[in-house]
Design an enzyme around this catalytic site. Sequence first.
Site, PDB file in Angstrom:
ATOM      1  N   GLU A 247       0.851  -1.331  -0.015  1.00 48.05           N
ATOM      2  CA  GLU A 247       0.065   0.086  -0.001  1.00 48.05           C
ATOM      3  C   GLU A 247       0.915   1.340  -0.016  1.00 48.05           C
ATOM      4  O   GLU A 247       1.947   1.144   0.399  1.00 48.05           O
ATOM      5  CB  GLU A 247      -0.862   0.151   1.318  1.00 48.05           C
ATOM      6  CG  GLU A 247      -1.784  -1.068   1.414  1.00 48.05           C
ATOM      7  CD  GLU A 247      -2.507  -1.132   2.846  1.00 48.05           C
ATOM      8  OE1 GLU A 247      -2.287  -0.083   3.589  1.00 48.05           O
ATOM      9  OE2 GLU A 247      -3.440  -1.939   2.913  1.00 48.05           O
TER      10      GLU A 247
ATOM     11  N   CYS B 297      15.441  47.828   3.348  1.00 46.50           N
ATOM     12  CA  CYS B 297      14.273  47.276   2.543  1.00 46.50           C
ATOM     13  C   CYS B 297      14.594  47.384   0.974  1.00 46.50           C
ATOM     14  O   CYS B 297      14.980  48.414   0.509  1.00 46.50           O
ATOM     15  CB  CYS B 297      12.967  47.768   2.898  1.00 46.50           C
ATOM     16  SG  CYS B 297      11.511  47.246   1.842  1.00 46.50           S
TER      17      CYS B 297
ATOM     18  N   CYS C  40      10.204  44.839   7.214  1.00 40.00           N
ATOM     19  CA  CYS C  40      10.349  46.437   6.828  1.00 40.00           C
ATOM     20  C   CYS C  40       9.305  47.185   7.502  1.00 40.00           C
ATOM     21  O   CYS C  40       7.891  46.818   7.473  1.00 40.00           O
ATOM     22  CB  CYS C  40      10.147  46.710   5.361  1.00 40.00           C
ATOM     23  SG  CYS C  40       9.876  48.367   4.896  1.00 40.00           S
TER      24      CYS C  40
ATOM     25  N   TYR D 169      -6.700   2.442   6.177  1.00 42.18           N
ATOM     26  CA  TYR D 169      -5.791   1.308   5.768  1.00 42.18           C
ATOM     27  C   TYR D 169      -5.918   0.139   6.782  1.00 42.18           C
ATOM     28  O   TYR D 169      -5.060  -0.756   6.518  1.00 42.18           O
ATOM     29  CB  TYR D 169      -4.409   1.845   5.668  1.00 42.18           C
ATOM     30  CG  TYR D 169      -3.875   2.635   7.081  1.00 42.18           C
ATOM     31  CD1 TYR D 169      -3.775   2.050   8.088  1.00 42.18           C
ATOM     32  CD2 TYR D 169      -3.409   3.946   7.013  1.00 42.18           C
ATOM     33  CE1 TYR D 169      -3.125   2.675   9.266  1.00 42.18           C
ATOM     34  CE2 TYR D 169      -2.948   4.631   7.968  1.00 42.18           C
ATOM     35  CZ  TYR D 169      -3.118   4.050   9.321  1.00 42.18           C
ATOM     36  OH  TYR D 169      -2.276   4.827  10.260  1.00 42.18           O
TER      37      TYR D 169
ATOM     38  N   CYS E 241       5.623  51.562   2.185  1.00 42.04           N
ATOM     39  CA  CYS E 241       6.570  50.694   1.161  1.00 42.04           C
ATOM     40  C   CYS E 241       5.610  49.994   0.153  1.00 42.04           C
ATOM     41  O   CYS E 241       4.607  49.270   0.567  1.00 42.04           O
ATOM     42  CB  CYS E 241       7.112  49.524   2.142  1.00 42.04           C
ATOM     43  SG  CYS E 241       7.822  48.123   1.606  1.00 42.04           S
TER      44      CYS E 241
ATOM     45  N   CYS F   9      11.824  50.079  -0.275  1.00 40.92           N
ATOM     46  CA  CYS F   9      11.549  51.270   0.070  1.00 40.92           C
ATOM     47  C   CYS F   9      12.996  52.161   0.742  1.00 40.92           C
ATOM     48  O   CYS F   9      12.983  53.101   1.295  1.00 40.92           O
ATOM     49  CB  CYS F   9      10.380  51.400   0.983  1.00 40.92           C
ATOM     50  SG  CYS F   9      10.380  50.821   2.474  1.00 40.92           S
TER      51      CYS F   9
ATOM     52  N   ASP G  55       1.081  10.199   3.961  1.00 40.58           N
ATOM     53  CA  ASP G  55       2.099  11.410   4.759  1.00 40.58           C
ATOM     54  C   ASP G  55       0.890  12.340   5.518  1.00 40.58           C
ATOM     55  O   ASP G  55       0.824  13.448   5.165  1.00 40.58           O
ATOM     56  CB  ASP G  55       3.022  12.090   3.877  1.00 40.58           C
ATOM     57  CG  ASP G  55       4.042  12.560   5.008  1.00 40.58           C
ATOM     58  OD1 ASP G  55       4.149  12.419   6.059  1.00 40.58           O
ATOM     59  OD2 ASP G  55       5.001  13.054   4.561  1.00 40.58           O
TER      60      ASP G  55
ATOM     61  N   LYS H 164       2.231   4.575   1.643  1.00 40.88           N
ATOM     62  CA  LYS H 164       2.373   5.136   2.846  1.00 40.88           C
ATOM     63  C   LYS H 164       1.978   6.705   2.846  1.00 40.88           C
ATOM     64  O   LYS H 164       2.668   7.638   2.558  1.00 40.88           O
ATOM     65  CB  LYS H 164       3.581   4.994   3.484  1.00 40.88           C
ATOM     66  CG  LYS H 164       3.858   5.378   4.882  1.00 40.88           C
ATOM     67  CD  LYS H 164       5.067   5.002   5.677  1.00 40.88           C
ATOM     68  CE  LYS H 164       5.274   4.977   6.825  1.00 40.88           C
ATOM     69  NZ  LYS H 164       5.060   6.608   7.741  1.00 40.88           N
TER      70      LYS H 164
ATOM     71  N   LYS I  82      10.602   3.635   3.194  1.00 36.38           N
ATOM     72  CA  LYS I  82      10.538   4.904   2.863  1.00 36.38           C
ATOM     73  C   LYS I  82      11.019   5.391   1.857  1.00 36.38           C
ATOM     74  O   LYS I  82      12.412   4.935   1.560  1.00 36.38           O
ATOM     75  CB  LYS I  82      11.144   5.819   4.115  1.00 36.38           C
ATOM     76  CG  LYS I  82      10.123   5.272   5.476  1.00 36.38           C
ATOM     77  CD  LYS I  82       9.257   6.453   6.132  1.00 36.38           C
ATOM     78  CE  LYS I  82      10.042   7.503   6.831  1.00 36.38           C
ATOM     79  NZ  LYS I  82       9.200   8.208   7.371  1.00 36.38           N
TER      80      LYS I  82
HETATM   81  S1  IVH Z   1      -0.566   0.316   8.685  1.00 35.97           S
HETATM   82  C1  IVH Z   1       0.853  -0.778  13.256  1.00 35.97           C
HETATM   83  N1  IVH Z   1      -0.645   1.261   6.436  1.00 35.97           N
HETATM   84  O1  IVH Z   1       2.286   5.336   9.074  1.00 35.97           O
HETATM   85  C2  IVH Z   1       0.618   0.342  12.237  1.00 35.97           C
HETATM   86  N2  IVH Z   1       0.230   2.756   8.175  1.00 35.97           N
HETATM   87  O2  IVH Z   1       4.271   4.107  11.804  1.00 35.97           O
HETATM   88  C3  IVH Z   1      -0.012  -0.171  11.209  1.00 35.97           C
HETATM   89  N3  IVH Z   1       0.542   5.240   7.623  1.00 35.97           N
HETATM   90  O3  IVH Z   1       1.716   7.006  11.368  1.00 35.97           O
HETATM   91  C4  IVH Z   1      -0.259   1.206  10.301  1.00 35.97           C
HETATM   92  N4  IVH Z   1      -0.149   5.087   5.678  1.00 35.97           N
HETATM   93  O4  IVH Z   1      -0.733   6.353  10.563  1.00 35.97           O
HETATM   94  C5  IVH Z   1      -0.387   1.651   7.797  1.00 35.97           C
HETATM   95  N5  IVH Z   1      -1.005   2.272   4.366  1.00 35.97           N
HETATM   96  C6  IVH Z   1      -0.739   2.453   5.615  1.00 35.97           C
HETATM   97  C7  IVH Z   1      -0.229   3.525   6.000  1.00 35.97           C
HETATM   98  C8  IVH Z   1       0.387   3.914   7.541  1.00 35.97           C
HETATM   99  C9  IVH Z   1       0.560   5.679   6.118  1.00 35.97           C
HETATM  100  C10 IVH Z   1       1.285   5.500   8.773  1.00 35.97           C
HETATM  101  C11 IVH Z   1       0.485   5.359  10.214  1.00 35.97           C
HETATM  102  C12 IVH Z   1       1.405   5.639  11.129  1.00 35.97           C
HETATM  103  C13 IVH Z   1       2.883   5.381  10.307  1.00 35.97           C
HETATM  104  C14 IVH Z   1       3.257   3.958  10.907  1.00 35.97           C
END
Ligand code: IVH
Length: 682
Positions: free
Chosen positions: A113, A405, A423, A224, A429, A408, A117, A115, A311
């Site tokens: 999946e 500045c 400024c 997720y 200005c 001005c 952010d 991840k 990551k």
């Molecule tokens: S599974 C046991 N799936 O990543 C934790 N986490 O440390 C199971 N996150 O802040 C998490 N996308 O919120 C999972 N597809 C995804 C995710 C995901 C983002 C975040 C989660 C957490 C950090 C994991």
Amino acid sequence: MNQEEVRKKIKELTEQINQHNYYYYVISNPVISDYDFDMLLQELIRLEQANPELILPESPTQRVGGEINKKFKQEKHISPMLSLGNTYSEEEVQDFDTRVKKTIGQDVEYVCELKFDGVAIVLRYINGLLEKAITRGDGFRGDDVTTNVKTIRSIPLKLYGDYPASLEARGEIFMPREGFEKLNKEREKTGDTPFANPRNATSGSLKMLDSSSVAKRPLDCFLYTILGSDLPYGNHYDTMKKAKQWGLKISNFIAKCNTINEVFDFIGYWDKERNQLPFDIDGVVIKVNSFAHQELLGHTAKSPRWAIAYKFKAERVETELLSIDYQVGRTGSITPVANLNPILLAGTMVKRASLHNADILKKLDVRIGDNVFVEKGGEIIPKIVSVNMQKRQESSSPVHFITHCPECHTLLTRKEGEANHYCPNEMDCPPQIKGKLEHFISRKAMNIESLGEGKIEMLFDNDLVHDVADFYDMTYDKLYGLEKIFDGSNEKKDKKISFKEKTVTNILTGIEASKEVPFARVLYALGIRHVGETVARKLAYHYKNIDNLMKADLYELILVDEIGEKIAESIISFFGLEKNRIIIERLKESDVKMKAGKEDIVPISDRLLNKAIVISGGFPGYSRNELKKLIEQHGGRNVGSVSSKIDFILAGENMGPTKLKRAKELGIKTINIDEFSDLIKD
Ligand code: IVH
């Protein structure tokens, strides 16, 4: 319609609108026009207003927000929110696979999946209804942010179909990039510090105490993980597909992989393509699919052994620093900006990078002619991370931050503890003047649309406006015939525009109409640093008119809800300037609203939302007006006479006997002042 028909209609509309919300926000595939959607919503609102007792908890109107949380309540997680083991290397993913196979055997299926952010969230659904939304907190307890989360349209208030009686969906709330950029532009206009990245903007938004402000933030959410004792499938993948049918927003980018090489294909694909997504991801999550296998693998104190996060490394390129510009913002803040030899980074051509402030400039020790490394990590704006010292020319010399500045030439100031130089020449200005004028006419402020699109610049260049009060001295003769020739390189190149009758009439009509703009928006329009829309509303409500606000001292201001020292100081210094006081006087004389009206009432909570309440009898220590105000502040309505339509009577000493009799006949509840206080307290 009789009561039963109304109930049915409300249910039908609620279901219909929720279904359309799902099409629009969850699967991004709307099936009706915005107009038709609004028509349905308006009909529902109308019916609900007339029959507040029939409002369903999952009604789309219950998202809107308006509740002020004094502080979030803490809520214990049903099972701890673990985190994921992280890695940046394929080798470690390989090791993960070996470890998993040691316990499970060779026959392992993985799910990959994205991840996301953002900020982790737990959604609890009981009998299909969203009961609670809780942040991760320390993993064991989080904040109850239900009212805020309910404002996110992609989160269903009610599930569909054959959902289990109780389930917990865990996921990530995030802010798509486009919404994030728009939000930051607005913040720059109001003088608020822009958020560094969408993740910070998300977490800042979720922490806001006023859910009506959260409702304005463009938040979204992917789920997720689904937890529950009664799930229909024994594996993650099928559960996620099923959860989608229940109405939960699950990403389409989820793949079953039978070999670790398929996992690497998924990683490789998204490392390249992630810039095409409308939101940020910082990696890929690899999970063992079978729940039975997950259980066998178990978890450490911190993270599950059945999942790992790969990551992405931030993309980094090297290029030459050509020069440094200093930009002056609307509030006078000075930002050093690096001009770079253009280079492709994460799918976009980068020519400039912010150097933020003098401290960062000094820390990086960048010099003109240096080769610098530029990265695009979580931050949307590329940043210079370091200098390639090996390529530094001996003749280079350190950059000295400007002292005056660039626009001005006023000596810059820097307050202790603040990162930015300013400024101080607020009034003279040019970029500060133009910025203030543009902010004043903007949509959320005085909304004088007819002055948009470069017209302010024309008025300014022709010496017609210097401050916001000058707009109201505008006349037909002053405006008619004004000309500007565009000689830039844009599509208006060599185009001459001149103000004809229609343009001038539109401008004057727009200015006239702005005199009806409520006081709170006028306050916001003044462009006092740190006074955004919400703060302006609070001030308008609290002080009622500009004179009271101008008289307020620091101590008094800080006592107002949500006004901290920084805002209070900024208000005091704004009104401390004689030039600003003169502008206020001139605006008053032009009939711009400087007093709060009905529209400036800010709800404190919705605990009495849509409740019709009769006040009867005497209340030592409270005036009728105070009680009325309290009812309104909590979303209720004070009505004069007892009828079947009212919700209850606030009964004081010596309540009128006729009213009491009528209330008894109609079976209407009476409550005393203590019970009333309990009702509206947190
Ligand atoms: S599974 C046991 N799936 O990543 C934790 N986490 O440390 C199971 N996150 O802040 C998490 N996308 O919120 C999972 N597809 C995804 C995710 C995901 C983002 C975040 C989660 C957490 C950090 C994991």
